[in-house]
Each structure stands twice: as structure tokens, then as C-alpha cells.
Design a protein around this motif. Structure first.
Motif, PDB file in Angstrom:
ATOM      1  N   LEU A  86       0.834  -1.202   0.000  1.00  0.00           N
ATOM      2  CA  LEU A  86       0.000   0.000   0.000  1.00  0.00           C
ATOM      3  C   LEU A  86       0.869   1.253   0.000  1.00  0.00           C
ATOM      4  N   GLY A  87       1.920   1.245   0.819  1.00  0.00           N
ATOM      5  CA  GLY A  87       2.811   2.403   0.858  1.00  0.00           C
ATOM      6  C   GLY A  87       3.518   2.640  -0.463  1.00  0.00           C
ATOM      7  N   ILE A  88       4.046   1.562  -1.056  1.00  0.00           N
ATOM      8  CA  ILE A  88       4.736   1.700  -2.346  1.00  0.00           C
ATOM      9  C   ILE A  88       3.767   2.174  -3.420  1.00  0.00           C
ATOM     10  N   GLY A  89       2.534   1.654  -3.383  1.00  0.00           N
ATOM     11  CA  GLY A  89       1.534   2.099  -4.357  1.00  0.00           C
ATOM     12  C   GLY A  89       1.232   3.579  -4.234  1.00  0.00           C
ATOM     13  N   ILE A  90       1.055   4.049  -3.004  1.00  0.00           N
ATOM     14  CA  ILE A  90       0.794   5.476  -2.796  1.00  0.00           C
ATOM     15  C   ILE A  90       1.998   6.304  -3.229  1.00  0.00           C
ATOM     16  N   GLY A  91       3.209   5.830  -2.881  1.00  0.00           N
ATOM     17  CA  GLY A  91       4.409   6.556  -3.276  1.00  0.00           C
ATOM     18  C   GLY A  91       4.555   6.670  -4.781  1.00  0.00           C
ATOM     19  N   THR A  92       4.221   5.581  -5.477  1.00  0.00           N
ATOM     20  CA  THR A  92       4.329   5.611  -6.937  1.00  0.00           C
ATOM     21  C   THR A  92       3.257   6.501  -7.558  1.00  0.00           C
ATOM     22  N   THR A 130      -1.002  -0.787  -7.879  1.00  0.00           N
ATOM     23  CA  THR A 130      -2.373  -0.769  -7.386  1.00  0.00           C
ATOM     24  C   THR A 130      -2.931  -2.183  -7.319  1.00  0.00           C
ATOM     25  N   LEU A 131      -2.640  -2.978  -8.345  1.00  0.00           N
ATOM     26  CA  LEU A 131      -3.041  -4.385  -8.324  1.00  0.00           C
ATOM     27  C   LEU A 131      -2.372  -5.118  -7.163  1.00  0.00           C
ATOM     28  N   LEU A 132      -1.091  -4.825  -6.938  1.00  0.00           N
ATOM     29  CA  LEU A 132      -0.372  -5.468  -5.835  1.00  0.00           C
ATOM     30  C   LEU A 132      -1.014  -5.125  -4.500  1.00  0.00           C
ATOM     31  N   VAL A 133      -1.388  -3.863  -4.313  1.00  0.00           N
ATOM     32  CA  VAL A 133      -2.046  -3.450  -3.074  1.00  0.00           C
ATOM     33  C   VAL A 133      -3.343  -4.238  -2.877  1.00  0.00           C
ATOM     34  N   SER A 134      -4.098  -4.425  -3.966  1.00  0.00           N
ATOM     35  CA  SER A 134      -5.376  -5.139  -3.875  1.00  0.00           C
ATOM     36  C   SER A 134      -5.187  -6.623  -3.589  1.00  0.00           C
ATOM     37  N   LEU A 135      -4.101  -7.197  -4.110  1.00  0.00           N
ATOM     38  CA  LEU A 135      -3.900  -8.644  -4.004  1.00  0.00           C
ATOM     39  C   LEU A 135      -3.098  -9.060  -2.783  1.00  0.00           C
TER      40      LEU A 135
END
Length: 417
Positions: free
Chosen positions: A129-135, A250-255
Motif C-alpha cells: 500500500l505504501g509503495i503504491g501510494i508513493g508511486t 495498485t493491483l499489488l495493493v489489492s492482491l
């Protein structure tokens, strides 16, 4: 802490190649800076792991990480030549080397009665989630033409982590860490060589080198491959390239949480096998995308298996390290596992950058990585849980309660998961 650290790291990891490509760095120069960062990280990881096994609290390496990362961000925020870029990357490498062994070992030490597999699934979800927000922040910065904002964001996040860990240190002191006793799985016969604990860990490390190599290429080679284009696939703009990477994250955060929690109930061999299959399919689709004018659609199709593979790999491989290693060596084992990321970050950007410069596309690169996933699948057969990873029940020290030793680092065969 991991969530905050990942917000800063997400933008820096994925946007750094684009930032320095935009000021006319070659792919080889970008890759070499990332490789040098990883190289210094290998030394610092071993130092961090050795200190952890000698009893240093996990909080101290994390504190050092925040200071080094802030210094690196201030340098990279202004870097306009290769030397400044290199110094910034060196400091980031030292920060990562201190951080990962400590923050990974802190998970089973802080799990209480929660199985460590679920603990790793949870913290990896925070990472994702953090990496997704950062990206996403990096993508917005790319759209606005202010890509270097990601370094300011990371500096702020690292400052917040420093404040947080000062107020709430990691729970890794006595009675959480007891390194004097450990018990193998019932029926196991341990080898008698000088380093018996290392031998069962080798298959995990081999698989991790391949998987982390792909993760490193996603950060270094994939953005450059997208902005350069393939044999027939048209080149994408920097903002579109970063948007694709943000979509995968975003997919990674969801999965991450559902996949990690599902795999926590299954063997690590099963989880790693699924991960290798997902990486192989994803790499194959990215390779094929180079051959078609509408190849961007294949890149989009590759995002799902790649995200699934990463969601399966990260918590499962970390849990495998715990299960394959006796408690008194887990600090060094985490350092060796973290070294897989470092080795991949050294070799993959250099090899990926060289192949991209040589061929001007990533066809061969992604085919090789997909094939490597298939080659290491047979090593899964040797994996089995040799040690338990549980934690001390906080009720154990209350009057009238039965003493329950389910030590985070001293596995007990009497307490099954």
C-alpha cells in the motif's frame, strides 16, 4: 513504520530511472548507480544481521536508516551529474542494508500469538500500500513535470518514521527475544556439517535471487523499456510509463493481503511455486509485447500475473526463511535473504541496462527471466518446515495464568500452528 517507509521508497525506486534518464543519463549509467547502491547494501546487510544475532534491538538499525535516507534524498534532490547521483545511491544502499534485516526480524518477534505467516502477509500489505501510494505521488509529479518531488516525500516519510520509532520502539527486547533455546520440527535430523543451518536455506535463496531479479528489473529496466519502445511496440511517454507501473502497484495493493493470507495457510513450497509461475507468465507477455504494434495491451495483460507473483513471493519467501532457520541464526538468515535483493539489484540493472543499450528493446531480457523462473522450480521439492515461528503470549507473565512459552525466535514443537 513499514507503511510510511514504503510511501517514500515507492516513488524513489520507480521514478529514479526516469528522473536521470530525463537529464540524458544512459541506461548503463542509471543501472550502474543502482548496482553500486546494492553493492554497498550487501556489506551493510551482513553487518546488520550479525549485530541482530548478537542481541542489538531491531529499532536501532531502523533509526540509522532514517538518517541515511534523509541525507541521500537531500543530495539526489539537487544531483545534476553522475558523481552526485552515485553518492546519493551509496547512502540509499547503506540505508536499505540496515533496514531490511531488522524490520523483517521484527515481525515474528512482535506477532504475539499470531502465526508469523499471517504477520508477514499483513506487513507486506502495508509495504504494498505504501509503495503504491508513493508511486502514485511519483506519477502525479511526472505529470506536473516535477519528478524530483519524490525525494522530498521520502525525506518527510523517513522523518516521520524516526519520530514514530522513538515514541514506540519495536517490541524485540526481553522477554520477546530468547535466543538460548530452539527446537526443530519433530522427527527432523539435523546435518552435522559446520554450517548445518545454512544448507536447507540455499533453495530459498536461489529462488529469491531469481524472483528479486525480476523485481529489480521492474524498477530499472521496465520503465526504460517502456519509454524506448520495443521492436514494433511504440514508445510511451514518461507519464504513461509511470502510470502503468502505478497500475501494477495498485493491483499489488489489492492482491497482497488476500493472497498472502490465503498462502499463510499453505506450504511455502506451494506459495513459491505459484509465484514463479506468475513471474514466468508475466515476463513472457512483456517479451511478446515488443513484437506487436499494439504490444502495450500485452504489457497491461502482464501486470496481473506479475502483481500476483509478487504478492505470493514476498510474504512466503520471508516465512520460508524463518521455517528453514534455527532461531539463533535468524538475524544473519534475514541478512542473507535481504542479500538476494541486493545481489539482484547489482546484477539485474547492469545486465538489463546493457541489453537495452545493445538491442534497444527488452525482448531477450524478459525471455531470459521467464526461463530462469522455470529452471528453479525443481528446487521447491527440498523445502519443508524445520522450525516453528511463534511468539510469546502476553498472558504468560500474568499471575494465575499458565506460563506459555511460544517464543518468537525459539520454536516449540508443542505449539502447532
Amino acid at each position: 513504520m513499514r507503511f510510511l517507509a514504503s510511501i517514500g521508497a515507492g516513488g524513489v525506486m520507480f521514478m529514479t530511472p526516469l528522473i536521470f534518464h530525463a537529464i540524458d543519463f544512459s541506461a548503463r549509467e542509471v543501472g550502474s548507480g543502482l548496482a553500486v547502491s546494492a553493492l554497498i547494501g550487501t556489506v551493510v546487510r551482513l553487518l546488520s544481521g550479525a549485530l541482530l544475532d548478537r542481541g542489538i534491538r531491531c529499532s536501532w538499525p531502523v533509526r540509522g536508516t532514517t538518517l541515511l535516507a534523509i541525507a541521500a534524498d537531500l543530495i539526489l534532490l539537487q544531483a545534476d551529474n553522475y558523481n552526485s547521483y552515485l553518492v546519493g545511491q551509496l547512502l540509499l544502499g547503506c540505508a536499505a542494508g540496515l533496514y531490511w534485516p531488522a524490520i523483517e526480524l521484527a515481525v515474528p518477534l512482535s506477532c504475539g500469538s499470531l502465526p508469523s505467516g499471517k504477520g508477514y502477509a499483513l506487513v507486506r500489505s502495508a509495504d504494498a500500500l505504501g509503495i503504491g501510494i508513493g508511486t502514485l505521488i511519483g506519477t502525479a509529479a511526472a505529470t506536473l513535470g516535477t519528478l524530483r518531488t519524490v525525494y522530498s516525500v521520502e525525506a518527510v516519510c523517513m522523518g516521520a518514521v524516526l519520530v514514530l520509532i522513538s515514541l514506540y520502539p519495536l517490541q524485540d527486547g526481553p522477554p520477546y527475544r530468547v535466543l538460548s533455546r530452539n527446537s526443530p520440527e519433530p522427527g527432523d535430523q539435523l546435518p552435522t556439517s559446520r554450517l548445518p543451518w545454512l544448507l536447507p536455506l540455499l533453495p530459498v535463496l536461489v529462488i529469491s535471487v531469481v524472483a528479486t531479479g525480476i523485481l529489480a528489473l521492474q524498477q530499472s529496466a521496465l520503465p526504460l523499456d517502456l519509454v524506448r519502445g520495443g521492436l514494433l511496440r511504440p514508445a510511451l511517454s514518461e507519464s504513461h510509463s509511470s502510470a502503468l507501473i502505478a497500475l501494477q502497484l495498485t493491483l499489488l495493493v489489492s492482491l497482497q493481503w488476500p493472497v498472502g493470507r490465503w498462502l499463510a495457510e499453505r506450504s511455502v513450497a506451494f506459495g513459491l511455486g505459484l509465484s514463479l509461475a506468475g513471474f514466468s507468465v508475466g515476463c513472457g507477455l512483456i517479451a511478446l509485447s515488443s513484437l506487436f504494434e499494439s504490444g502495450t495491451a500485452l504489457v497491461l495483460a502482464a501486470l496481473l500475473p506479475m502483481a500476483f507473483a509478487q504478492a505470493a513471493f514476498l510474504p512466503t519467501a520471508t516465512e520460508a526463511v524463518i521455517e528453514e532457520t534455527p532461531p539463533e541464526h535468524r538475524g544473519l538468515a534475514m541478512a542473507l535473504f535481504s542479500q538476494c535483493f541486493a545481489i539482484s539489484a547489482i546484477v539485474a540493472p547492469l545486465a538489463g541496462g546493457a541489453l537495452l543499450d545493445l538491442q534497444s528493446n527488452g525482448l531477450v531480457l524478459w525471455l531470459l527471466m521467464g526461463g530462469a523462473c522455470i529452471v528453479v522450480v525443481p528446487t521447491l521439492r527440498s523445502l519443508k518446515p524445520r522450525y516453528r515461528a511463534t511468539a510469546i503470549n502476553t498472558d504468560a507473565h500474568l499471575p494465575g495464568k499458565k506460563q506459555q512459552r511460544i517464543d518468537a525466535v525459539a520454536g516449540s514443537p508443542g505449539n502447532l500452528r
